[in-house]
Design a protein around this motif. Structure first.
Motif, short mmCIF file in Angstrom:
data_model
loop_
_atom_site.label_atom_id
_atom_site.label_comp_id
_atom_site.label_asym_id
_atom_site.label_seq_id
_atom_site.Cartn_x
_atom_site.Cartn_y
_atom_site.Cartn_z
N PHE A 111 -2.42 4.11 16.26
CA PHE A 111 -2.98 3.17 15.29
C PHE A 111 -3.16 3.83 13.93
CE2 PHE A 111 -6.75 1.36 13.21
CZ PHE A 111 -6.33 0.05 13.05
N VAL A 112 -3.65 5.07 13.93
CA VAL A 112 -3.83 5.79 12.66
C VAL A 112 -2.49 6.01 11.96
CG1 VAL A 112 -4.58 7.98 11.63
CG2 VAL A 112 -5.96 6.90 13.42
N VAL A 113 -1.46 6.40 12.74
CA VAL A 113 -0.14 6.60 12.16
C VAL A 113 0.42 5.29 11.62
CG1 VAL A 113 2.24 7.25 12.69
CG2 VAL A 113 0.35 8.61 13.59
N PHE A 114 0.27 4.23 12.40
CA PHE A 114 0.78 2.93 11.95
C PHE A 114 0.08 2.46 10.68
CE2 PHE A 114 0.00 -1.70 12.05
CZ PHE A 114 1.31 -2.16 11.88
N ARG A 115 -1.23 2.65 10.62
CA ARG A 115 -1.96 2.23 9.41
C ARG A 115 -1.55 3.06 8.21
NH1 ARG A 115 -8.40 2.01 9.64
NH2 ARG A 115 -8.08 4.26 9.88
N GLY A 116 -1.34 4.37 8.41
CA GLY A 116 -0.89 5.21 7.31
C GLY A 116 0.48 4.79 6.78
N LEU A 117 1.41 4.54 7.70
CA LEU A 117 2.74 4.08 7.28
C LEU A 117 2.67 2.73 6.59
CD1 LEU A 117 4.85 5.08 10.43
CD2 LEU A 117 4.79 6.23 8.20
N LEU A 118 1.80 1.85 7.09
CA LEU A 118 1.66 0.53 6.48
C LEU A 118 1.09 0.64 5.07
CD1 LEU A 118 1.88 -2.54 6.92
CD2 LEU A 118 -0.46 -2.50 7.78
N ILE A 119 0.10 1.52 4.89
CA ILE A 119 -0.49 1.70 3.56
C ILE A 119 0.55 2.25 2.59
CG2 ILE A 119 -2.21 2.99 2.26
CD1 ILE A 119 -3.99 2.87 4.76
N ALA A 120 1.25 3.31 3.02
CA ALA A 120 2.24 3.92 2.13
C ALA A 120 3.38 2.96 1.82
CB ALA A 120 2.79 5.20 2.78
N GLY A 121 3.88 2.27 2.84
CA GLY A 121 4.99 1.34 2.63
C GLY A 121 4.60 0.17 1.75
N THR A 122 3.42 -0.41 2.01
CA THR A 122 2.98 -1.57 1.23
C THR A 122 2.69 -1.18 -0.22
OG1 THR A 122 1.97 -2.44 3.24
CG2 THR A 122 1.35 -3.48 1.17
N THR A 123 2.07 -0.03 -0.42
CA THR A 123 1.78 0.43 -1.79
C THR A 123 3.08 0.65 -2.56
OG1 THR A 123 -0.24 1.49 -1.00
CG2 THR A 123 0.60 2.16 -3.16
N GLY A 176 1.62 -1.89 -12.74
CA GLY A 176 2.34 -1.69 -11.50
C GLY A 176 1.57 -0.81 -10.53
N LEU A 177 0.96 0.25 -11.06
CA LEU A 177 0.15 1.13 -10.21
C LEU A 177 -1.05 0.37 -9.65
CD1 LEU A 177 0.17 4.41 -12.33
CD2 LEU A 177 1.39 3.98 -10.20
N LEU A 178 -1.66 -0.48 -10.47
CA LEU A 178 -2.79 -1.27 -10.01
C LEU A 178 -2.37 -2.25 -8.92
CD1 LEU A 178 -5.75 -2.08 -10.27
CD2 LEU A 178 -5.09 -3.66 -12.09
N ALA A 179 -1.20 -2.89 -9.12
CA ALA A 179 -0.71 -3.82 -8.10
C ALA A 179 -0.42 -3.10 -6.79
CB ALA A 179 0.54 -4.54 -8.61
N GLY A 180 0.18 -1.91 -6.89
CA GLY A 180 0.44 -1.12 -5.69
C GLY A 180 -0.84 -0.71 -4.99
N ALA A 181 -1.89 -0.35 -5.78
CA ALA A 181 -3.17 0.03 -5.19
C ALA A 181 -3.82 -1.16 -4.47
CB ALA A 181 -4.10 0.56 -6.27
N VAL A 182 -3.71 -2.36 -5.07
CA VAL A 182 -4.26 -3.55 -4.43
C VAL A 182 -3.54 -3.82 -3.11
CG1 VAL A 182 -4.50 -6.05 -4.64
CG2 VAL A 182 -5.03 -4.58 -6.58
N CYS A 183 -2.21 -3.68 -3.11
CA CYS A 183 -1.45 -3.87 -1.87
C CYS A 183 -1.85 -2.83 -0.83
CB CYS A 183 0.04 -3.79 -2.15
SG CYS A 183 0.68 -5.15 -3.16
N GLY A 184 -2.10 -1.59 -1.28
CA GLY A 184 -2.52 -0.54 -0.35
C GLY A 184 -3.88 -0.82 0.26
N ILE A 185 -4.82 -1.33 -0.55
CA ILE A 185 -6.14 -1.69 -0.04
C ILE A 185 -6.04 -2.81 0.99
CG2 ILE A 185 -8.38 -2.66 -0.68
CD1 ILE A 185 -8.11 -1.18 -3.35
N ALA A 186 -5.20 -3.81 0.69
CA ALA A 186 -5.00 -4.90 1.64
C ALA A 186 -4.41 -4.39 2.95
CB ALA A 186 -4.08 -5.96 1.03
N ALA A 187 -3.45 -3.45 2.85
CA ALA A 187 -2.87 -2.87 4.06
C ALA A 187 -3.87 -2.01 4.82
CB ALA A 187 -1.65 -2.03 3.68
N THR A 188 -4.87 -1.45 4.13
CA THR A 188 -5.91 -0.68 4.80
C THR A 188 -6.84 -1.57 5.63
OG1 THR A 188 -5.86 0.92 2.99
CG2 THR A 188 -7.77 0.99 4.45
N LEU A 189 -7.16 -2.74 5.08
CA LEU A 189 -8.11 -3.63 5.75
C LEU A 189 -7.46 -4.51 6.81
CD1 LEU A 189 -10.14 -4.81 2.62
CD2 LEU A 189 -10.73 -2.99 4.23
N ALA A 190 -6.18 -4.83 6.65
CA ALA A 190 -5.51 -5.78 7.56
C ALA A 190 -5.51 -5.32 9.02
CB ALA A 190 -4.08 -6.04 7.08
#
Length: 246
Positions: free
Chosen positions: A31-43, A61-75
């Motif tokens: 789960f930790v690996v999957f969440r890390g890959l999801l955060i990196a990929g989504t960002t 663009g950096l802000l949009a990527g950070a928002v996507c990363g936060i969403a991937a962290t919580l999902a």
């Protein structure tokens, strides 16, 4: 301290994965690996899309990527909570049937282990999730655990207060040497009363919840039906009056 905090975090993650239905030992690490890959990929994907579109600057663009990363962290956490809630709902619905069959088997003279085995067989078609958990508890009892400890294990795997209460009742009956069947019968009656009270509470809340859809959806249509003909007549009278004045 850091080591203890890290171990505590791992233990909480294991419990959370178990409550969501993932019993494998490596599920927490995966789960930790999957969440890390999801955060990196989504960002990276969010930043790349924003830059390729050409409508955003580099900071945007950096802000949009950070928002996507936060969403991937919580999902993933919300996903686990949804699976846990779904499993708890299934167990709550199947527990009264299991208690009825278990009490009947115990009153018929079967031991707790034999009664649980019979319950697992009888409920395997209607409530397969609970049947699997009862089989796991039966295996634990065969390995030396008491019935109360085995049921407590089911409660921990689902984080369900009803099962914790059932485990406490069975443990108390085993400790004092009283009849487990009688104790479970009383507990089943208490559980039915609690479910009835919850149903009545939901029924009372339904009237309040139906108020807003009624105001937003039904009343406008009623107003159109009732006031529509009158509004048309008023409009025609105004048109005719204007024509006569001309």
């Amino acid at each position: 301290r850091q080591h203890l905090a890290k171990e505590e975090h791992k233990q909480k993650l294991r419990e959370r994965m178990m409550q969501a239905g993932f019993y494998a030992t490596a599920s927490g690490s995966l789960f930790v690996v999957f969440r890390g890959l999801l955060i990196a990929g989504t960002t990276g994907l969010g930043f790349l899309i924003c830059r390729v579109s050409g409508q955003l600057t580099l900071p945007q663009g950096l802000l949009a990527g950070a928002v996507c990363g936060i969403a991937a962290t919580l999902a993933p956490g919300f996903w686990l909570d949804r699976l846990k809630h779904k499993r708890q709902t299934q167990i709550r619905r199947s527990l009264p049937d299991a208690l009825d069959v278990l009490v009947v088997c115990l009153q018929g003279g079967l031991s707790v282990m034999a009664a649980m085995s019979r319950v697992a067989r009888e409920l395997s078609g209607a409530h397969p999730l609970l049947a699997v958990e009862i089989k796991i508890a039966e295996r634990q009892m065969q390995m030396g655990q008491s019935a109360g400890e085995a049921i407590r294990g089911i409660a921990d795997r689902f984080d369900l207060d009803e099962l914790r209460g059932m485990a406490s009742v069975v443990k108390q009956a085993e400790r004092v040497g009283s009849s487990v069947a009688t104790a479970l019968e009383v507990f089943a009656e208490t559980l039915r009363l609690k479910r009835q009270q919850q149903a009545e509470e939901m029924a009372h809340k339904a009237a309040v919840k139906m108020l807003f859809p009624t105001l937003l959806c039904i009343f406008p249509a009623i107003f159109v039906v009732i006031l529509g003909p009158a509004a048309i007549q008023v409009y025609e009278q105004l048109i005719m009056g204007a024509m006569q004045n001309r």
